[in-house]
Design a protein around this motif. Structure first.
Motif, PDB file in Angstrom:
ATOM      1  N   ARG A   7      22.018  81.054  41.163  1.00  0.00           N
ATOM      2  CA  ARG A   7      23.145  81.897  40.763  1.00  0.00           C
ATOM      3  C   ARG A   7      22.955  83.319  41.295  1.00  0.00           C
ATOM      4  O   ARG A   7      23.891  83.936  41.813  1.00  0.00           O
ATOM      5  CB  ARG A   7      23.268  81.913  39.245  1.00  0.00           C
ATOM      6  CG  ARG A   7      24.451  82.749  38.766  1.00  0.00           C
ATOM      7  CD  ARG A   7      24.617  82.742  37.261  1.00  0.00           C
ATOM      8  NE  ARG A   7      24.896  81.396  36.786  1.00  0.00           N
ATOM      9  CZ  ARG A   7      24.230  80.784  35.803  1.00  0.00           C
ATOM     10  NH1 ARG A   7      23.258  81.396  35.176  1.00  0.00           N
ATOM     11  NH2 ARG A   7      24.537  79.565  35.432  1.00  0.00           N
ATOM     12  N   ARG A   8      21.738  83.854  41.192  1.00  0.00           N
ATOM     13  CA  ARG A   8      21.443  85.197  41.673  1.00  0.00           C
ATOM     14  C   ARG A   8      21.676  85.279  43.184  1.00  0.00           C
ATOM     15  O   ARG A   8      22.283  86.232  43.685  1.00  0.00           O
ATOM     16  CB  ARG A   8      20.000  85.564  41.346  1.00  0.00           C
ATOM     17  CG  ARG A   8      19.673  87.013  41.637  1.00  0.00           C
ATOM     18  CD  ARG A   8      18.236  87.385  41.273  1.00  0.00           C
ATOM     19  NE  ARG A   8      17.861  86.939  39.939  1.00  0.00           N
ATOM     20  CZ  ARG A   8      16.806  86.156  39.682  1.00  0.00           C
ATOM     21  NH1 ARG A   8      16.023  85.740  40.649  1.00  0.00           N
ATOM     22  NH2 ARG A   8      16.522  85.791  38.445  1.00  0.00           N
ATOM     23  N   GLU A   9      21.213  84.276  43.916  1.00  0.00           N
ATOM     24  CA  GLU A   9      21.394  84.258  45.369  1.00  0.00           C
ATOM     25  C   GLU A   9      22.870  84.158  45.739  1.00  0.00           C
ATOM     26  O   GLU A   9      23.343  84.834  46.658  1.00  0.00           O
ATOM     27  CB  GLU A   9      20.619  83.079  45.961  1.00  0.00           C
ATOM     28  CG  GLU A   9      20.561  83.090  47.460  1.00  0.00           C
ATOM     29  CD  GLU A   9      19.680  81.970  48.008  1.00  0.00           C
ATOM     30  OE1 GLU A   9      20.066  81.408  49.050  1.00  0.00           O
ATOM     31  OE2 GLU A   9      18.640  81.671  47.405  1.00  0.00           O
ATOM     32  N   TYR A  10      23.609  83.330  45.012  1.00  0.00           N
ATOM     33  CA  TYR A  10      25.040  83.182  45.262  1.00  0.00           C
ATOM     34  C   TYR A  10      25.771  84.501  45.020  1.00  0.00           C
ATOM     35  O   TYR A  10      26.578  84.948  45.843  1.00  0.00           O
ATOM     36  CB  TYR A  10      25.615  82.082  44.371  1.00  0.00           C
ATOM     37  CG  TYR A  10      27.125  82.022  44.386  1.00  0.00           C
ATOM     38  CD1 TYR A  10      27.807  81.484  45.464  1.00  0.00           C
ATOM     39  CD2 TYR A  10      27.868  82.536  43.315  1.00  0.00           C
ATOM     40  CE1 TYR A  10      29.194  81.446  45.480  1.00  0.00           C
ATOM     41  CE2 TYR A  10      29.248  82.505  43.325  1.00  0.00           C
ATOM     42  CZ  TYR A  10      29.902  81.952  44.411  1.00  0.00           C
ATOM     43  OH  TYR A  10      31.277  81.928  44.432  1.00  0.00           O
ATOM     44  N   LEU A  11      25.491  85.156  43.886  1.00  0.00           N
ATOM     45  CA  LEU A  11      26.153  86.413  43.565  1.00  0.00           C
ATOM     46  C   LEU A  11      25.788  87.502  44.572  1.00  0.00           C
ATOM     47  O   LEU A  11      26.624  88.338  44.925  1.00  0.00           O
ATOM     48  CB  LEU A  11      25.805  86.847  42.147  1.00  0.00           C
ATOM     49  CG  LEU A  11      26.376  85.956  41.033  1.00  0.00           C
ATOM     50  CD1 LEU A  11      25.868  86.416  39.669  1.00  0.00           C
ATOM     51  CD2 LEU A  11      27.887  85.934  41.072  1.00  0.00           C
TER      52      LEU A  11
END
Length: 65
Positions: A7-11
């Motif tokens: 999720r962090r990488e996507y955001l």
């Protein structure tokens, strides 16, 4: 990769993309010529176009006959 890391990488990728889009927009504003002044606004609102008068049904029937 954990869900939290994904999720962090996507955001982070979405934020970088949006920042790139904003930078592109600023660059295009410098390249493109400014919009022409709204000359139409100087004359005020335009009247709507008038409709053609309706043809009565008796005239329509006479034309078909």
């Amino acid at each position: 990769m954990s869900t939290k890391a994904a999720r962090r990488e996507y955001l982070q990728a979405v934020a970088e993309f949006q920042q790139g889009c904003r930078a592109f927009g600023r660059g295009m504003e410098q390249v493109l010529e400014p919009p022409a002044p709204a000359a139409a606004g100087l004359f005020g609102p335009r009247k709507p176009v008038r409709r053609a008068p309706r043809v009565s049904r008796t005239i329509e029937r006479a034309r078909k006959a």
